[in-house]
Every structure is written in C-alpha cells, then in structure tokens.
Motif scaffolding. Structure first.
Motif, PDB file in Angstrom:
ATOM      1  N   UNK A  64      -1.438  -7.317   7.105  1.00  0.00           N
ATOM      2  CA  UNK A  64      -1.096  -6.170   7.931  1.00  0.00           C
ATOM      3  C   UNK A  64      -2.244  -5.158   7.939  1.00  0.00           C
ATOM      4  N   UNK A  65      -2.099  -4.179   8.800  1.00  0.00           N
ATOM      5  CA  UNK A  65      -3.074  -3.104   8.922  1.00  0.00           C
ATOM      6  C   UNK A  65      -2.406  -1.801   8.495  1.00  0.00           C
ATOM      7  N   UNK A  66      -3.105  -0.995   7.686  1.00  0.00           N
ATOM      8  CA  UNK A  66      -2.481   0.239   7.204  1.00  0.00           C
ATOM      9  C   UNK A  66      -2.201   1.222   8.334  1.00  0.00           C
ATOM     10  N   UNK A  67      -2.925   1.112   9.458  1.00  0.00           N
ATOM     11  CA  UNK A  67      -2.665   1.991  10.592  1.00  0.00           C
ATOM     12  C   UNK A  67      -1.977   1.255  11.741  1.00  0.00           C
ATOM     13  N   UNK A 108      -8.803   3.127   7.256  1.00  0.00           N
ATOM     14  CA  UNK A 108      -7.689   2.174   7.244  1.00  0.00           C
ATOM     15  C   UNK A 108      -8.200   0.740   7.091  1.00  0.00           C
ATOM     16  N   UNK A 109      -7.346  -0.113   6.485  1.00  0.00           N
ATOM     17  CA  UNK A 109      -7.766  -1.480   6.147  1.00  0.00           C
ATOM     18  C   UNK A 109      -6.665  -2.485   6.435  1.00  0.00           C
ATOM     19  N   UNK A 141      -8.796  -6.859   0.927  1.00  0.00           N
ATOM     20  CA  UNK A 141      -8.338  -7.114   2.282  1.00  0.00           C
ATOM     21  C   UNK A 141      -7.908  -8.574   2.451  1.00  0.00           C
ATOM     22  N   UNK A 142      -7.343  -8.860   3.623  1.00  0.00           N
ATOM     23  CA  UNK A 142      -6.862 -10.209   3.920  1.00  0.00           C
ATOM     24  C   UNK A 142      -7.364 -10.637   5.288  1.00  0.00           C
ATOM     25  N   UNK A 143      -7.054 -11.876   5.671  1.00  0.00           N
ATOM     26  CA  UNK A 143      -7.470 -12.382   6.962  1.00  0.00           C
ATOM     27  C   UNK A 143      -8.962 -12.690   7.005  1.00  0.00           C
ATOM     28  N   UNK A 144      -9.543 -12.610   8.207  1.00  0.00           N
ATOM     29  CA  UNK A 144     -10.956 -12.929   8.394  1.00  0.00           C
ATOM     30  C   UNK A 144     -11.868 -11.745   8.120  1.00  0.00           C
ATOM     31  N   UNK A 145     -11.285 -10.558   7.986  1.00  0.00           N
ATOM     32  CA  UNK A 145     -12.105  -9.361   7.819  1.00  0.00           C
ATOM     33  C   UNK A 145     -13.044  -9.445   6.611  1.00  0.00           C
ATOM     34  N   UNK A 193       0.849  -1.191   0.000  1.00  0.00           N
ATOM     35  CA  UNK A 193       0.000   0.000   0.000  1.00  0.00           C
ATOM     36  C   UNK A 193       0.884   1.240   0.000  1.00  0.00           C
ATOM     37  N   UNK A 194       0.435   2.275  -0.712  1.00  0.00           N
ATOM     38  CA  UNK A 194       1.136   3.560  -0.746  1.00  0.00           C
ATOM     39  C   UNK A 194       0.209   4.642  -0.189  1.00  0.00           C
TER      40      UNK A 194
END
Length: 268
Positions: free
Chosen positions: A150-153, A139-140, A92-96, A64-65
């Motif tokens: 990962x999380x952007x924040x 944020x995602x 997105x990734x994971x369970x989200x 991400x940029x």
C-alpha cells in the motif's frame, strides 16, 4: 535532533514492562530511566526537552502509524506556518525498492526531517490534485495487511486523510462523495473548490507548532518508538493514527486516540 534524518529505531521498552500491559494498546513515556503509561484523553505533565515515547499495541500484520503533534497557540503567539515532517528509515514493498536501488539518489528520502508549508500540507492531504514533491517524497509504499503493498498517501484506501489534523475523514468513500458534490457545484457555478481547504486552514491557526512523524511496524509484537521535544510551559496535543486499524465492520474508528500534555515551565 528533530530536524535531522533519523535512523530506524528499535523498541526501547523493556519486555517486563510490555508484559504488564497484557497486550492492550498503550502509550508510554520515559521518565527518570523508567517507563510510565499515559492514559488516553487524560492530561499529563512532563518535564520539557526531548522525550522518548513508545506506542505498544497487539501485534498482527505490518503497518504504519501517523504521529501528529501540536503545541496549542497561546494568546500572544503567532500561528505555525510550517509543518515539520520526520520519518525514520523505511522498508518498502513492490518494485519501488528495486527501482530506487538503480537510481543515483536512491537513498535521498530513505530517512529525513524537513519542513513544508502548512497550506501545502493541508491541500496535499485534503485535495489530491495538489502534489508537492517534498510530500510525495515523505510518503512511501509499505507492506500492509494480507501481504498487500500500500501507499501511505493512498486516496482510495483513505490513508491520506489520516495525516490531517482538522476535518479528518474516517472513510475514503466520504471523500469521494464530497469530491463529486464539489465538481457538480463547480459546474453549476455555486461553489469554489478552494473554500473547503481554506476553511480547514483557518482551524490550523490555533497551533503554534505542528509536527508529523511516520512510524512503521513489522508483523508480530508492534512497537512504535518516537521522540518529541517539549517546550517549557507549552500545552500540547498528540494523536496516533494507525493507517490499517479497522473495527469489526472493516471501517476506521470514528475517533483517534489522543493525549493532552502540559510541559512544565522548566526542567525539575
């Protein structure tokens, strides 16, 4: 255009143009139906209005940029009180993604453009204790290097600070050290934890307009397309922060690539 949700863009730069870059990072802008490169740390002049940009760099893993754009305040202009947030559709990734698919408002933040108070923006990215819902929604979770999620924040990974325009830290450990010192000073009654945020906010008064976009790229050839609307006669600054770029030591670079833009007084 800038205040609306935008669809996930595809790379608009022709393959023949990209091939001439020989795989090195480059920011390009469209002018008159063709694409030209903007040199880092050099001033350039552009006609005002919505302009298409594309950031190309050697492809690797997904990431991400953060795209940060400001108009510098002229002598008689008011300072910006809002930060405009723009994000295209996001993978997105994971369970989200599974959780969102089960919720009635699962696509509410799939893509959006909105505004948030400058003070809330700075406090959120500088002081993890503050959690405005609109910024949490901006944020995602994202696929990162090594098949990571990962999380952007993310605070521990140092992502959150990359969205700051002033007092940006280059490593998460600096933030943790600073927080520990703050807590100790507060316990001794010698320091107000809001002082650091307030000092940063004072620096934001030199901006007449503030805008943050978020661009995602997949593994392989990386291209981040985005649109910025230039105001006639404005002086602007643009920065790009790749959340996962590291040097050979595994640390973020000490500086972020930036471009100065002078918008012509009127379209030619």
């Amino acid at each position: 255009m800038l205040g609306e949700a935008i669809a996930a863009p595809t790379c608009p730069v022709p393959d023949a143009v990209a091939a001439k870059l020989a795989g090195r990072p480059a920011l390009l802008v469209e002018e008159g139906g063709s694409w030209k490169e903007l040199r880092v740390n050099r001033r350039t002049s552009l006609a005002p209005g919505p302009r298409r940009f594309a950031y190309l760099f050697p492809g690797g893993e997904a990431g991400v940029v953060a795209i940060k754009f400001v108009d510098l305040r002229a002598k008689d202009e008011f300072s910006a009180t809002q930060v405009r947030l723009i994000r295209s559709e996001f993978s997105e990734c994971g369970l989200i993604p599974l959780i969102r698919a089960l919720l009635p408002l699962s696509n509410a933040y799939a893509r959006f453009g909105t505004q948030v108070d400058v003070a809330d923006y700075v406090r959120f990215h500088m002081a993890p204790r503050d959690q405005p819902p609109i910024l949490i929604g901006f944020h995602r979770n994202y696929p990162g290097p090594g098949a990571s999620c990962r999380r952007t924040d993310d605070v521990r990974g140092g992502n959150r600070e990359q969205f700051l325009y002033e007092d940006r830290f280059t490593d998460a450990m600096v933030v943790f050290k600073d927080m520990r010192l703050m807590r100790r000073a507060v316990a001794d009654g010698k320091f107000d934890p809001n002082d650091r945020v307030d000092a940063a906010l004072q620096k934001y008064t030199r901006y007449a307009r503030i805008e943050t976009q978020m661009g995602q790229y997949a593994a392989g050839a990386a291209c981040i397309p985005f649109v910025i609307a230039g105001k006639p006669g404005a002086r602007s600054q643009l920065w790009l922060n790749d959340l996962d770029r590291r040097d050979v030591t595994g640390r973020r670079p000490d500086s972020e690539p930036g471009w100065a833009i002078e918008w012509m007084a009127e379209a030619p």
